[in-house]
Motif scaffolding. Structure first.
Motif, short mmCIF file in Angstrom:
data_model
loop_
_atom_site.label_atom_id
_atom_site.label_comp_id
_atom_site.label_asym_id
_atom_site.label_seq_id
_atom_site.Cartn_x
_atom_site.Cartn_y
_atom_site.Cartn_z
N LEU B 306 13.78 -12.31 1.73
CA LEU B 306 13.20 -13.34 2.60
C LEU B 306 12.55 -12.75 3.86
N VAL B 307 13.36 -12.04 4.66
CA VAL B 307 12.82 -11.49 5.92
C VAL B 307 11.74 -10.43 5.62
N PRO B 308 11.99 -9.46 4.70
CA PRO B 308 10.92 -8.51 4.38
C PRO B 308 9.69 -9.19 3.79
N GLY B 309 9.91 -10.29 3.02
CA GLY B 309 8.78 -11.00 2.43
C GLY B 309 7.89 -11.62 3.50
N ILE B 310 8.52 -12.28 4.47
CA ILE B 310 7.74 -12.91 5.56
C ILE B 310 7.04 -11.82 6.38
N TYR B 311 7.77 -10.71 6.60
CA TYR B 311 7.19 -9.59 7.37
C TYR B 311 5.96 -9.02 6.63
N THR B 312 6.12 -8.84 5.31
CA THR B 312 5.01 -8.27 4.52
C THR B 312 3.80 -9.21 4.57
N LEU B 313 4.08 -10.51 4.47
CA LEU B 313 2.98 -11.48 4.52
C LEU B 313 2.27 -11.39 5.88
N ALA B 314 3.06 -11.32 6.96
CA ALA B 314 2.47 -11.23 8.30
C ALA B 314 1.63 -9.97 8.44
N VAL B 315 2.14 -8.84 7.93
CA VAL B 315 1.40 -7.58 8.03
C VAL B 315 0.13 -7.64 7.18
N TRP B 316 0.24 -8.24 6.01
CA TRP B 316 -0.93 -8.35 5.11
C TRP B 316 -2.04 -9.17 5.78
N ILE B 317 -1.63 -10.32 6.38
CA ILE B 317 -2.64 -11.15 7.07
C ILE B 317 -3.24 -10.38 8.25
N ALA B 318 -2.36 -9.70 9.01
CA ALA B 318 -2.84 -8.93 10.17
C ALA B 318 -3.83 -7.87 9.72
N ASN B 319 -3.52 -7.24 8.61
CA ASN B 319 -4.40 -6.19 8.09
C ASN B 319 -5.76 -6.76 7.67
N LYS B 320 -5.72 -7.97 7.09
CA LYS B 320 -6.96 -8.62 6.65
C LYS B 320 -7.82 -9.00 7.86
N LEU B 321 -7.14 -9.36 8.96
CA LEU B 321 -7.88 -9.82 10.14
C LEU B 321 -8.44 -8.66 10.98
N GLY B 322 -7.96 -7.46 10.70
CA GLY B 322 -8.40 -6.32 11.50
C GLY B 322 -9.74 -5.78 11.06
N GLU B 323 -10.41 -5.11 12.00
CA GLU B 323 -11.71 -4.52 11.66
C GLU B 323 -11.52 -3.28 10.81
N GLN B 324 -10.50 -2.47 11.20
CA GLN B 324 -10.23 -1.26 10.40
C GLN B 324 -9.05 -1.54 9.48
N LYS B 325 -9.32 -1.57 8.18
CA LYS B 325 -8.25 -1.86 7.21
C LYS B 325 -7.50 -0.57 6.91
N MET B 326 -6.17 -0.70 6.76
CA MET B 326 -5.39 0.44 6.27
C MET B 326 -4.61 -0.04 5.05
N ASN B 327 -4.13 0.90 4.22
CA ASN B 327 -3.41 0.40 3.05
C ASN B 327 -2.10 -0.26 3.49
N LEU B 328 -1.60 -1.15 2.63
CA LEU B 328 -0.47 -2.00 3.02
C LEU B 328 0.75 -1.18 3.39
N ARG B 329 0.99 -0.10 2.65
CA ARG B 329 2.15 0.75 2.93
C ARG B 329 2.09 1.30 4.37
N LYS B 330 0.91 1.79 4.73
CA LYS B 330 0.73 2.34 6.09
C LYS B 330 0.86 1.23 7.13
N ALA B 331 0.28 0.07 6.81
CA ALA B 331 0.31 -1.05 7.76
C ALA B 331 1.75 -1.53 7.97
N LEU B 332 2.54 -1.56 6.89
CA LEU B 332 3.95 -1.98 7.01
C LEU B 332 4.71 -1.03 7.94
N ALA B 333 4.41 0.26 7.80
CA ALA B 333 5.07 1.26 8.64
C ALA B 333 4.59 1.13 10.10
#
Lengths: 172, 441
Positions: B306-333
């Motif tokens: 649950l908590v990691p799922g919500i966190y991953t979703l938040a990071v994924w959206i943040a990554n999509k909204l950013g100008e410079q995209k990084m891979n999800l693994r890096k963004a999570l870190a």
């Protein structure tokens, strides 16, 4: 020319520092208002309430009770297994019941907010965590907490608004 | 750079460099540790009358979260008694290394590196927390196992492998040390780069090379590097809180996992120990029963999904909204930095509610540590029931709001724009509202 530039830069730094301080003072004032500003509430007419609470190791039933501010609350308390007690945080209220022996006590719910009630007689390993909750009127401190959280987000945004961070993504 | 070097003041320099003050404190903590094990094994089975329960879970656990970490980072690690016996064997000496290294000195297996095992250990603490927190003998057995494990691992592996990779408290303190106002850093990097011997790295029980130190997460503040540096090139700095958090610092996926386990555990512990749900407490206590397995399932779903799922979703959206995209693994870190102030303040607020109401138990067990009816110092009195006062609730609200401010600032700092930071701000707001609801709702 160089001296003029340096002096302008110094003035800008000074102004930025002043703005930061002003912002900090303003936010602190808002925080204090959120935390301590009295909120006039329309409270329902106080009534007499009789609430029956069972205590079994290691839970109260019911464990969540809501009353209105000013209500005169009579607790009928009975333990169903070993000796248990009940005391309410913030209120001078305490009862002890032997197994199967109901006891009653009355208090006036004068103070608003959320108060935990706890077992007051050591009853076993989980005794320190035998807890219930009493709400008297609306839980203003929770509302104040949420508002303070919103202010915290606004403060965070404004505290970085003029720095390079929001423009370049790098710390200044 | 907003740093105050403590080695520049004569008396702090003396306290830091001289091995005796630290050794004496560690000797006291080791004696206290062994005494705690004995009290748990031999003393009263009633937790509130036993030194082991009150000192470990009320006094020490509170001091760690309210004092050691927020003001000293990993300062507890510098006086922790657990690795001492193993270190004596490794060093061939008690006060300082004698050059005779005993033990196999093997390197810790690569596939077990990182903070994964520490996070797993912390989850175990959560799963078995209710029984450990209430039973003196279980607390003692856990402490004994930890002491023996650290000793055996010191005989097989090099340096402080147990502290680095297994100790759940090491994971806890290491993660939040990044937010703390203390650091050990090199004064002048050029001096180090010309020094071929690297005596600081050789002496470091944590396996850290100070020149490469960018985060305080892995530095146990043992001060060995300062003691062996021939050029006096190491500083112990007081610094602004949160100095290790920023867009340039490097973070790893295991750190994100550890941070999420800590946040989930703070939420779960608040529900179990401070909530009104008796059935949840009973289920957490009744290890091995069907209801405990249900509780364990719920705990693991919250901590791992649950908590990691919500966190991953938040990071994924943040990554999509950013100008410079990084891979999800890096963004999570990268975004895991938000979890540091968030988790730290959540734990502080929990501790204010949990431990301060129980502090009246501390003085009586000092006089009667085994619960045998002694009154050695005359401090035995009937402890009051313990209350959450309005002041303690206000403090919790203020601490959680500070956490929201701090984590929002970190989210903005490490993101390219406010838009990109918003999902992480929402994630931290959800956690904070959850904590508020559990603690004062």
């Amino acid at each position: 020319m160089m001296e003029e530039l340096l002096s302008t830069q110094e003035e800008l730094n000074h102004q930025s520092l002043q703005t930061k301080w002003r912002l900090m003072v303003l936010i602190s004032q808002c925080a204090l208002l959120i935390l301590f500003l009295p909120i006039p509430l329309v409270t329902p007419k106080p009534i007499d309430r009789l609430i029956h609470i069972d205590a079994t190791s290691f839970q109260f039933t019911p464990a969540e009770i809501k009353v209105n501010q000013g209500d005169r609350v009579t607790i009928e308390f009975v333990s169903t297994d070993v000796v248990h007690g009940i005391s309410i945080d913030g209120y001078d209220f305490q009862l002890t019941s032997d197994p199967g022996q109901p006891v009653t006590g009355t208090f006036v719910a004068s103070w608003p907010g959320m108060f935990r009630f706890r077992c007051s007689v050591a009853c076993g390993n989980l005794h320190p965590f035998m807890i219930g909750k009493l709400w008297v009127g609306p839980n203003l401190i929770l509302i104040r907490g949420v508002l303070l959280g919103i202010l915290a987000v606004v403060a965070a945004i404004f505290s970085l608004k003029k720095s390079k961070v929001l423009k370049t993504g790098k710390t200044s | 750079m907003n740093r105050l070097d403590l080695t520049r003041t004569r008396w702090t320099n003396f306290l830091i460099r001289n091995r005796w003050p630290q050794f004496l404190i560690r000797a006291i903590t080791l004696a206290g540790f062994i005494f705690t094990i004995l009290a748990g094994l031999l003393g009263s089975v009633v937790g509130s009358h036993n030194f082991a329960i009150i000192f470990v879970w009320i006094a020490w656990w509170t001091a760690l979260k309210l004092f050691f970490i927020p003001f000293g980072g990993r300062s507890w690690c510098s006086i922790c008694p657990i690795p001492m016996p193993g270190e004596w064997i490794q060093n061939g000496g008690i006060l300082q290394p004698r050059g005779k290294n005993f033990g196999l000195g093997k390197r810790w297996p690569k596939f077990l590196r990182g903070r994964w095992l520490q996070a797993g250990g912390f989850m175990l603490v959560g799963l078995f927390g209710v029984i450990t927190l209430t039973s003196p003998s279980v607390t003692s057995i856990v402490l004994l196992i930890i002491l023996l494990l650290a000793f055996v691992l010191a005989l097989v592996f090099e340096r402080r492998s147990f502290c680095n990779y297994l100790c759940p408290i090491g994971g806890f303190t290491g993660l939040y040390a990044q937010a703390a106002p203390v650091e050990v850093r090199v004064k002048n990097p050029e001096i180090c780069s010309t020094h071929a011997q690297k005596s600081c790295y050789e002496a470091c029980p944590w396996g850290v090379y100070p020149l490469a130190l960018k985060s305080s997460a892995n530095c146990g503040l043992c001060m060995e590097c300062l003691r062996v540096c021939p050029s006096d090139n190491l500083a112990v700095n007081l610094r602004p809180w949160g100095s290790d958090l920023g867009p340039e610092t490097k973070h790893s996926l295991d750190e994100a996992f550890l941070g999420l386990v800590m946040v989930s555990s703070a939420l779960m512990d608040s529900a179990i120990f401070l909530g009104p749900w008796g059935q949840l407490k009973m289920a957490a206590y009744a290890i091995g029963t069907g209801s405990w397995f249900l509780f364990a399932g719920l705990f693991l779903v919250i901590a791992l999904m649950l908590v990691p799922g919500i966190y991953t979703l938040a990071v994924w959206i943040a990554n999509k909204l950013g100008e410079q995209k990084m891979n999800l693994r890096k963004a999570l870190a990268h975004q895991s930095q938000v979890l540091v102030p968030l988790g730290l303040t959540a734990w502080i607020a929990f501790t204010i509610s949990f431990a301060l109401a129980k502090f009246s138990y501390v003085l009586p067990v000092v006089s009667d540590p085994f619960g045998w009816g002694w009154n050695l110092l005359g401090t035995v009195a009937k402890p009051w029931v313990g209350q959450s006062t309005l002041t303690s609730m206000l403090l919790q609200v203020i601490v959680l709001a500070l956490g929201q401010f701090w984590s929002s600032r970190v989210a903005i700092k490490i993101s390219g724009s406010l838009k990109q930071a918003l999902p992480m701000i929402v994630f931290s707001a959800m956690t904070m509202v959850g904590m508020l609801w559990l603690l004062i709702g």
